[in-house]
Design a protein around this motif. Structure first.
Motif, mmCIF file in Angstrom:
data_model
loop_
_atom_site.group_PDB
_atom_site.id
_atom_site.type_symbol
_atom_site.label_atom_id
_atom_site.label_comp_id
_atom_site.label_asym_id
_atom_site.label_seq_id
_atom_site.Cartn_x
_atom_site.Cartn_y
_atom_site.Cartn_z
ATOM 1 N N TYR A 22 0.849 -1.208 0.000
ATOM 2 C CA TYR A 22 0.000 0.000 0.000
ATOM 3 C C TYR A 22 0.878 1.248 0.000
ATOM 4 C CZ TYR A 22 -2.683 3.911 1.714
ATOM 5 O OH TYR A 22 -3.206 5.178 1.852
ATOM 6 N N ALA A 77 -1.156 8.861 4.382
ATOM 7 C CA ALA A 77 -2.237 8.334 5.209
ATOM 8 C C ALA A 77 -1.729 7.256 6.174
ATOM 9 C CB ALA A 77 -3.302 7.730 4.294
ATOM 10 N N PHE A 78 -2.461 7.044 7.249
ATOM 11 C CA PHE A 78 -2.439 5.823 8.053
ATOM 12 C C PHE A 78 -1.061 5.443 8.642
ATOM 13 C CE2 PHE A 78 -5.668 4.509 4.523
ATOM 14 C CZ PHE A 78 -6.646 5.328 5.070
ATOM 15 N N ALA A 106 -6.376 11.783 6.134
ATOM 16 C CA ALA A 106 -6.565 10.340 6.314
ATOM 17 C C ALA A 106 -5.595 9.786 7.361
ATOM 18 C CB ALA A 106 -6.373 9.619 4.979
ATOM 19 N N TYR A 132 -9.044 16.789 1.627
ATOM 20 C CA TYR A 132 -9.805 16.495 0.395
ATOM 21 C C TYR A 132 -11.125 17.227 0.536
ATOM 22 C CZ TYR A 132 -6.561 12.633 -0.482
ATOM 23 O OH TYR A 132 -5.436 11.885 -0.725
ATOM 24 N N PHE A 164 -10.366 7.673 -6.669
ATOM 25 C CA PHE A 164 -9.139 7.046 -6.158
ATOM 26 C C PHE A 164 -8.429 6.365 -7.329
ATOM 27 C CE2 PHE A 164 -7.233 3.946 -2.896
ATOM 28 C CZ PHE A 164 -6.425 4.933 -2.328
ATOM 29 N N HIS A 167 -5.109 1.246 -7.652
ATOM 30 C CA HIS A 167 -3.956 0.670 -6.943
ATOM 31 C C HIS A 167 -3.966 -0.849 -7.131
ATOM 32 C CE1 HIS A 167 -3.355 4.297 -4.012
ATOM 33 N NE2 HIS A 167 -3.600 4.680 -5.242
ATOM 34 N N ILE A 201 -14.028 8.978 3.847
ATOM 35 C CA ILE A 201 -13.514 10.094 3.059
ATOM 36 C C ILE A 201 -14.069 9.913 1.653
ATOM 37 C CG2 ILE A 201 -11.431 11.066 2.011
ATOM 38 C CD1 ILE A 201 -9.920 10.170 4.551
ATOM 39 N N MET A 203 -14.039 10.837 -2.323
ATOM 40 C CA MET A 203 -13.350 11.445 -3.459
ATOM 41 C C MET A 203 -14.415 11.602 -4.521
ATOM 42 S SD MET A 203 -9.724 9.540 -3.466
ATOM 43 C CE MET A 203 -8.548 9.907 -2.167
ATOM 44 N N HIS A 250 0.921 12.954 -6.927
ATOM 45 C CA HIS A 250 0.464 12.103 -5.828
ATOM 46 C C HIS A 250 1.366 10.863 -5.685
ATOM 47 C CE1 HIS A 250 -3.371 11.768 -3.297
ATOM 48 N NE2 HIS A 250 -2.716 10.685 -2.948
ATOM 49 N N ARG A 253 0.302 7.789 -7.750
ATOM 50 C CA ARG A 253 -0.782 6.931 -7.241
ATOM 51 C C ARG A 253 -2.142 7.284 -7.827
ATOM 52 N NH1 ARG A 253 0.800 4.442 -2.430
ATOM 53 N NH2 ARG A 253 -1.109 4.699 -1.221
HETATM 54 C C1 LIG Z 1 -10.634 6.892 0.493
HETATM 55 C C2 LIG Z 1 -9.434 6.774 1.399
HETATM 56 C C3 LIG Z 1 -8.547 7.943 1.228
HETATM 57 C C4 LIG Z 1 -7.153 7.685 1.674
HETATM 58 C C5 LIG Z 1 -6.255 8.556 0.878
HETATM 59 C C6 LIG Z 1 -4.859 8.185 0.990
HETATM 60 C C7 LIG Z 1 -4.120 8.557 -0.249
HETATM 61 O O1 LIG Z 1 -4.190 9.665 -0.720
HETATM 62 C C8 LIG Z 1 -3.282 7.560 -0.901
HETATM 63 O O2 LIG Z 1 -2.613 7.915 -1.883
HETATM 64 O O3 LIG Z 1 -3.280 6.397 -0.456
#
Ligand SMILES: CCCCCCC(=O)C(=O)O
Ligand SMILES: Cc1cc2nc3c(=O)[nH]c(=O)nc-3n(C[C@H](O)[C@H](O)[C@H](O)COP(=O)(O)O)c2cc1C
Length: 359
Positions: A22, A77-78, A106, A132, A164, A167, A201, A203, A250, A253
């Protein structure tokens, strides 16, 4: 090989493979992801010699961040998926090194806790909040209030995500949601969300310059746009009166066919350079990449994945290692180019690698 290869190796050993993917992955065929680093490798620097003077002291004045390092922590994120202390560790390391942290909407830690952790280390630490724009303006307004009352000094509106990106690694790994026990903490208790829970979230391709206008009318904070690549959009951003632009794809991504930010930066500089601060992120892995971007018109750059590798490898200490390494490498690169600081960097220092010797 780059300045952070060992930390990436360590992070890869420690992280669950799906989480590593990820963080590491890009969209679709990952052409844009690869191009971000490769485009820097296609550029060379023409150093100047015997310039005299003290060692370079690279500091820049940015909206809501006077005297900042020219390398920022890009929003990712995360962070708790990388390390139990997550964004708190990142915030402390950024503050300790005088680095602007762009805290992601995020995040797995709420922005007020992130800012408080940074300010415990340094009372004037600059934290910007990445946002966002949400289709429901009430949700956006509540997020902005949170960032303002936390003490963020600027907003970074990410504009490259009407949907999004694809990925592929995440699809292959079945990685679609945060694992149980984690939440996008800024999305707690928002209109339209489950009572006492976190809202998704969104988009949305509905988002337009009109939403940005509404946002700017509701906040006194400086607003930067992240994800601009087309010079015409840069002109529109100037016309809207925004306070800065982050040239970014980005981290490869979103649109895989997007060019590397460093390849479009000269066009954007020609279009609007000098009217507002230009920043860049994507593929910055060495001090010479920073110097190249600054020479081509950026005031500062962001780094994304290297911070995640440092965090996963060794928490706050690992992020500090990343920021210290790139900081020292910027000083070294400037000294080797014979420049004293960002103001000495001009586009005529940058040439294509293999530009033909005597030609
Ligand atoms: C819908 C979830 C949003 C998380 C966004 C994280 C992000 O921008 C990424 O590239 O991963
Ligand atoms: C795992 C990951 C998560 C990201 N999350 C966000 C985000 O929440 N908001 C955002 O605007 N950009 C996000 N980005 C993009 C980064 O801000 C930045 O544009 C990119 O990582 C820079 O490229 P680099 O990783 O090559 O340094 C994310 C990137 C990665 C790798």
């Amino acid at each position: 090989m780059n300045l952070f290869a060992d930390l990436h190796d360590r992070a890869k050993e420690l992280l669950e493979p799906a989480i590593h993917d990820y963080y590491a992955g890009g969209a679709a065929d990952e052409f844009a992801l690869a191009d971000n680093e490769n485009s820097f490798a296609r550029l060379a620097l023409l150093p100047r010699m015997l310039r005299g003077g003290p060692p370079p002291e690279p500091r820049v004045d940015l909206p809501g961040a006077p005297g900042a390092a020219p390398v920022l922590v890009a929003p990712t994120a995360f962070h708790r998926l990388a390390h139990p202390e997550g964004e708190l560790a990142t915030a402390r390391a950024a503050a300790a090194t005088g680095t602007v942290l762009i805290s992601s909407m995020a995040a797995t830690t709420a922005v007020d806790e992130v800012v408080a952790a940074a300010r415990e280390v340094r009372s004037d630490a600059a934290v910007w909040f990445q946002l966002y724009l949400q289709p429901d303006p009430e949700v956006t307004a509540r997020l902005v209030e949170r960032a303002e009352s936390a003490g963020c000094t600027a907003l970074v509106v990410t504009v490259d995500s009407p949907v999004f990106g694809d990925h592929v690694r995440d699809r292959r790994n079945g990685f679609h949601d945060l694992p149980p026990g984690y939440e996008a903490a800024n999305m707690r208790d928002l209109p339209g969300g489950p009572p006492g829970g976190t809202r998704d979230i969104e988009m949305s391709p509905e988002i337009s310059w009109r939403h940005l206008e509404v946002l700017r009318a509701t906040t006194a904070l400086p607003v930067l746009l992240k994800g601009i690549l087309h010079p015409d959009d840069a002109h529109l951003a100037v016309a809207q009166g925004v306070d800065g632009i982050i040239v970014s794809n980005h981290g490869g991504r979103q649109l895989d066919a997007a060019p590397a930010p460093i390849d479009v930066l000269p066009r954007i500089t020609r279009a609007i350079g000098g009217t507002l601060p230009l920043l860049l992120d994507g593929g910055v892995r060495r001090g010479t990449d920073v110097v190249t971007a600054l020479a081509l018109g950026a005031e500062a750059v962001g780094i994304g994945r290297p911070v995640l590798w440092g965090l996963a490898a060794d928490g706050e200490k690992g992020v500090r290692e990343v920021l210290d390494r790139i900081g020292a490498d910027v000083v070294r690169a400037m000294a080797l180019c014979g420049v004293r600081g960002p103001d000495d960097l001009t586009a005529n220092l940058v040439v294509p690698r293999g530009f033909g010797g005597l030609r």
